[in-house]
Design a protein around this motif. Sequence first.
Motif, PDB file in Angstrom:
ATOM      1  N   LEU A   1       0.832  -1.208   0.000  1.00  0.00           N
ATOM      2  CA  LEU A   1       0.000   0.000   0.000  1.00  0.00           C
ATOM      3  C   LEU A   1       0.864   1.255   0.000  1.00  0.00           C
ATOM      4  CD1 LEU A   1      -2.781   1.353   0.280  1.00  0.00           C
ATOM      5  CD2 LEU A   1      -2.554   1.118   2.756  1.00  0.00           C
ATOM      6  N   ILE A   2       1.906   1.275   0.817  1.00  0.00           N
ATOM      7  CA  ILE A   2       2.778   2.447   0.876  1.00  0.00           C
ATOM      8  C   ILE A   2       3.466   2.680  -0.467  1.00  0.00           C
ATOM      9  CG2 ILE A   2       4.872   3.380   1.930  1.00  0.00           C
ATOM     10  CD1 ILE A   2       4.048   1.995   4.527  1.00  0.00           C
ATOM     11  N   ALA A   3       3.971   1.616  -1.079  1.00  0.00           N
ATOM     12  CA  ALA A   3       4.651   1.747  -2.371  1.00  0.00           C
ATOM     13  C   ALA A   3       3.699   2.254  -3.443  1.00  0.00           C
ATOM     14  CB  ALA A   3       5.256   0.404  -2.774  1.00  0.00           C
ATOM     15  N   LEU A   4       2.491   1.722  -3.451  1.00  0.00           N
ATOM     16  CA  LEU A   4       1.487   2.144  -4.440  1.00  0.00           C
ATOM     17  C   LEU A   4       1.162   3.622  -4.291  1.00  0.00           C
ATOM     18  CD1 LEU A   4      -1.717   0.080  -5.130  1.00  0.00           C
ATOM     19  CD2 LEU A   4      -1.874   2.529  -4.807  1.00  0.00           C
ATOM     20  N   LEU A   5       0.906   4.060  -3.056  1.00  0.00           N
ATOM     21  CA  LEU A   5       0.558   5.458  -2.820  1.00  0.00           C
ATOM     22  C   LEU A   5       1.719   6.397  -3.132  1.00  0.00           C
ATOM     23  CD1 LEU A   5      -1.476   5.143   0.507  1.00  0.00           C
ATOM     24  CD2 LEU A   5      -2.352   5.351  -1.824  1.00  0.00           C
ATOM     25  N   THR A   6       2.952   5.927  -2.889  1.00  0.00           N
ATOM     26  CA  THR A   6       4.126   6.745  -3.195  1.00  0.00           C
ATOM     27  C   THR A   6       4.216   7.026  -4.687  1.00  0.00           C
ATOM     28  OG1 THR A   6       5.352   5.873  -1.293  1.00  0.00           O
ATOM     29  CG2 THR A   6       6.640   6.857  -3.066  1.00  0.00           C
ATOM     30  N   VAL A   7       4.018   6.001  -5.505  1.00  0.00           N
ATOM     31  CA  VAL A   7       4.104   6.183  -6.961  1.00  0.00           C
ATOM     32  C   VAL A   7       2.988   7.080  -7.463  1.00  0.00           C
ATOM     33  CG1 VAL A   7       3.953   4.987  -9.177  1.00  0.00           C
ATOM     34  CG2 VAL A   7       5.340   4.024  -7.344  1.00  0.00           C
TER      35      VAL A   7
ATOM     36  N   ALA B   1       9.611   7.046 -14.186  1.00  0.00           N
ATOM     37  CA  ALA B   1      10.757   6.216 -13.794  1.00  0.00           C
ATOM     38  C   ALA B   1      11.289   6.619 -12.426  1.00  0.00           C
ATOM     39  CB  ALA B   1      11.865   6.334 -14.847  1.00  0.00           C
ATOM     40  N   ALA B   2      11.365   7.922 -12.158  1.00  0.00           N
ATOM     41  CA  ALA B   2      11.876   8.386 -10.863  1.00  0.00           C
ATOM     42  C   ALA B   2      10.979   7.942  -9.718  1.00  0.00           C
ATOM     43  CB  ALA B   2      12.000   9.913 -10.876  1.00  0.00           C
ATOM     44  N   ALA B   3       9.658   8.024  -9.917  1.00  0.00           N
ATOM     45  CA  ALA B   3       8.728   7.613  -8.865  1.00  0.00           C
ATOM     46  C   ALA B   3       8.848   6.123  -8.572  1.00  0.00           C
ATOM     47  CB  ALA B   3       7.293   7.962  -9.278  1.00  0.00           C
ATOM     48  N   VAL B   4       8.923   5.301  -9.622  1.00  0.00           N
ATOM     49  CA  VAL B   4       9.031   3.854  -9.426  1.00  0.00           C
ATOM     50  C   VAL B   4      10.360   3.495  -8.763  1.00  0.00           C
ATOM     51  CG1 VAL B   4       9.161   1.624 -10.609  1.00  0.00           C
ATOM     52  CG2 VAL B   4       7.455   3.310 -11.311  1.00  0.00           C
ATOM     53  N   LEU B   5      11.446   4.144  -9.208  1.00  0.00           N
ATOM     54  CA  LEU B   5      12.755   3.868  -8.604  1.00  0.00           C
ATOM     55  C   LEU B   5      12.786   4.249  -7.129  1.00  0.00           C
ATOM     56  CD1 LEU B   5      15.192   5.031 -11.438  1.00  0.00           C
ATOM     57  CD2 LEU B   5      14.881   2.696 -10.597  1.00  0.00           C
ATOM     58  N   ALA B   6      12.184   5.379  -6.793  1.00  0.00           N
ATOM     59  CA  ALA B   6      12.169   5.810  -5.393  1.00  0.00           C
ATOM     60  C   ALA B   6      11.391   4.822  -4.529  1.00  0.00           C
ATOM     61  CB  ALA B   6      11.562   7.207  -5.276  1.00  0.00           C
ATOM     62  N   ALA B   7      10.210   4.408  -4.995  1.00  0.00           N
ATOM     63  CA  ALA B   7       9.389   3.484  -4.222  1.00  0.00           C
ATOM     64  C   ALA B   7      10.067   2.123  -4.077  1.00  0.00           C
ATOM     65  CB  ALA B   7       8.017   3.330  -4.877  1.00  0.00           C
ATOM     66  N   CYS B   8      10.594   1.604  -5.191  1.00  0.00           N
ATOM     67  CA  CYS B   8      11.244   0.291  -5.137  1.00  0.00           C
ATOM     68  C   CYS B   8      12.529   0.342  -4.313  1.00  0.00           C
ATOM     69  CB  CYS B   8      11.547  -0.202  -6.552  1.00  0.00           C
ATOM     70  SG  CYS B   8      10.076  -0.640  -7.505  1.00  0.00           S
ATOM     71  N   GLY B   9      13.264   1.435  -4.406  1.00  0.00           N
ATOM     72  CA  GLY B   9      14.475   1.578  -3.602  1.00  0.00           C
ATOM     73  C   GLY B   9      14.160   1.616  -2.120  1.00  0.00           C
ATOM     74  N   ALA B  10      13.094   2.338  -1.754  1.00  0.00           N
ATOM     75  CA  ALA B  10      12.697   2.399  -0.345  1.00  0.00           C
ATOM     76  C   ALA B  10      12.293   1.021   0.164  1.00  0.00           C
ATOM     77  CB  ALA B  10      11.547   3.392  -0.161  1.00  0.00           C
ATOM     78  N   CYS B  11      11.550   0.267  -0.656  1.00  0.00           N
ATOM     79  CA  CYS B  11      11.145  -1.087  -0.257  1.00  0.00           C
ATOM     80  C   CYS B  11      12.357  -2.001  -0.100  1.00  0.00           C
ATOM     81  CB  CYS B  11      10.180  -1.672  -1.294  1.00  0.00           C
ATOM     82  SG  CYS B  11       8.575  -0.855  -1.351  1.00  0.00           S
TER      83      CYS B  11
ATOM     84  N   VAL C   1       6.051  -4.910  -6.694  1.00  0.00           N
ATOM     85  CA  VAL C   1       4.940  -5.199  -7.607  1.00  0.00           C
ATOM     86  C   VAL C   1       3.864  -4.128  -7.506  1.00  0.00           C
ATOM     87  CG1 VAL C   1       3.129  -6.839  -8.202  1.00  0.00           C
ATOM     88  CG2 VAL C   1       5.396  -7.678  -7.571  1.00  0.00           C
ATOM     89  N   PHE C   2       3.531  -3.707  -6.296  1.00  0.00           N
ATOM     90  CA  PHE C   2       2.455  -2.725  -6.169  1.00  0.00           C
ATOM     91  C   PHE C   2       2.911  -1.307  -6.501  1.00  0.00           C
ATOM     92  CE2 PHE C   2       0.557  -6.258  -3.888  1.00  0.00           C
ATOM     93  CZ  PHE C   2      -0.685  -6.270  -4.505  1.00  0.00           C
ATOM     94  N   ALA C   3       4.212  -1.050  -6.461  1.00  0.00           N
ATOM     95  CA  ALA C   3       4.704   0.210  -7.023  1.00  0.00           C
ATOM     96  C   ALA C   3       4.421   0.241  -8.522  1.00  0.00           C
ATOM     97  CB  ALA C   3       6.203   0.351  -6.754  1.00  0.00           C
ATOM     98  N   ALA C   4       4.649  -0.892  -9.180  1.00  0.00           N
ATOM     99  CA  ALA C   4       4.369  -0.977 -10.614  1.00  0.00           C
ATOM    100  C   ALA C   4       2.868  -0.925 -10.890  1.00  0.00           C
ATOM    101  CB  ALA C   4       4.969  -2.265 -11.183  1.00  0.00           C
ATOM    102  N   VAL C   5       2.058  -1.523 -10.006  1.00  0.00           N
ATOM    103  CA  VAL C   5       0.602  -1.424 -10.147  1.00  0.00           C
ATOM    104  C   VAL C   5       0.167   0.028 -10.063  1.00  0.00           C
ATOM    105  CG1 VAL C   5      -1.595  -1.948  -9.001  1.00  0.00           C
ATOM    106  CG2 VAL C   5       0.100  -3.758  -9.325  1.00  0.00           C
ATOM    107  N   GLY C   6       0.742   0.787  -9.126  1.00  0.00           N
ATOM    108  CA  GLY C   6       0.431   2.202  -9.019  1.00  0.00           C
ATOM    109  C   GLY C   6       0.810   2.972 -10.275  1.00  0.00           C
ATOM    110  N   ALA C   7       1.932   2.589 -10.908  1.00  0.00           N
ATOM    111  CA  ALA C   7       2.354   3.246 -12.144  1.00  0.00           C
ATOM    112  C   ALA C   7       1.344   3.018 -13.261  1.00  0.00           C
ATOM    113  CB  ALA C   7       3.738   2.735 -12.551  1.00  0.00           C
TER     114      ALA C   7
END
Length: 517
Positions: A89-95, A123-133, A167-173
């Motif tokens: 949920l956090i990754a999705l909302l971040t993106v 790309a920056a949003a996905v990288l930030a979320a995935c990096g944080a995870c 995965v959910f960061a990508a779903v948010g994208a």
Amino acid sequence: MTGTWSLLRLVLRRDRLLMPLWIVCLAIAPMGYLSSIKAAYPDAAARQHFYDLNASSATFLVRNGPLYGSSVGNLLAWQCGFVPVVVGLIALLTVVRHTRTEEEAGRRELTGATVVGRHAGLAAAVLAACGACLVYGILVGLGVGAQGVPFAGAFALGLGFSLAGWVFAAVGAVAAQLTWGASGARGAGIGVLVLAFLLRAAGDSGSAGWLAWLSPIGWAHRMRPFAGEQWWVLLLAVSATGSLVVLAVALSARRDLGAALLPARLGRSGARASLRSPLALAWRLQRGTLLVWTGCLALVGLLMGGVAQNVAETMRDNKAVADVLSRLGGGGGVMDAYLAGTMTLFGLAAAGYAVQATLKLRAEEAGGRAEPVLATAVGRIGWALAHLTFALAGSAFLLTVTGLATGLAYGASLVPAALAQLPAVWVLAGLSTLLVGLVPRFAAAAWGLLGAFLLLSLVGSALRWNEVVLGISPFQHLARLPGGTFSVTPVLWLVAIALVAGIGGLAALRRRDIPVG
């Protein structure tokens, strides 16, 4: 992709407070769980007894997933069964925040006018979320492994959380490309998250185990930490993340900035009479959020109430577990302690809703939608109070429904115990209002306050932190119902704090400029 790294630095700068806070708070939780498990089940016989009672419990399987063994690591992985949902949920909302919300606010158009590629922001949003995870997963692995359990299992546990976030960061994208507005993207992404949880629950609790393999949350459990780790499951997450990101890029190339691929639903040419007031407008803006929170917490309440008898049977002869539960809530027996601890969790969740409802004021201001409303006969205080009505009354409604659902599954009325959490919830709403009024640029720090109170109430209580430190959380001053003794004095103090903070925030909002960027 020109300018991706510059935009990534911008994303990290904007999230320099929020991102480290959620990473550290969520990383501490598994470490606290591990310490509690060691204290509650000090020998193999006690752990085996717990395993025998709960490994085949359908309700526990729905809530936490499969329990693969009776070791300390197995119990920890099972206890953390809901963490992949939170990380996702956090990754999705971040993106969504750094893509679709940026478009709504007009900032994406400004950055796009510089030397950046079309897809650099995505790309920056996905990288930030995935990096944080990924950082979160590594911290969990290091922290848990340092407490004496196998490092292989510890890192499998942490990376399982990370893969759900990827995965959910990508779903948010993808969701950000499909819908009109950030709220639609969040709704679509959360819908996918709920579906993933239901698939995992159905696969783990029924005969169709293959359903869990359709869910990224199920993949996190199939990593099997401390039970013969299956590292190849990481490939599923990486492949799914890469495929969804490629799809998001392809969809982004097919739409105009600010537009969406799904058609927008046309509204009425004129507003209904019932919509011509600040309160009616606030209801229109807040109702979706309230209904989603209510439905989700009612479902969790049914699950928690349903497993109450299992908890009593499991803990009946375990004094260490009873002691841990009594520190989390309830002054009576083990059952009262479990239910009181559950009510504390629901109170913290309701506080999350109250924070979100209050911060809608800031979202409307930052999105430029507050100015047209305030240009009419509507005053600032009236506009703000309309939204705060839902933060205050909405949280009461949320706790009432949750108490009813939990009591329905348990077989007793728990509405008073749920509503006992309300004063602390209102403190969070008041502090959020104060931040919106005084320092609107840092209004999101209200989530940080909630995270700190969550850490103090759950991990700090279980680990016997200093009472002065624990007292920072308003939830520590509430009556532990059922089983505890109700006192009016703490309630009056908490309500007074909420009122002072709320009035201070409204006074500051009335005197400052609108909007503040």
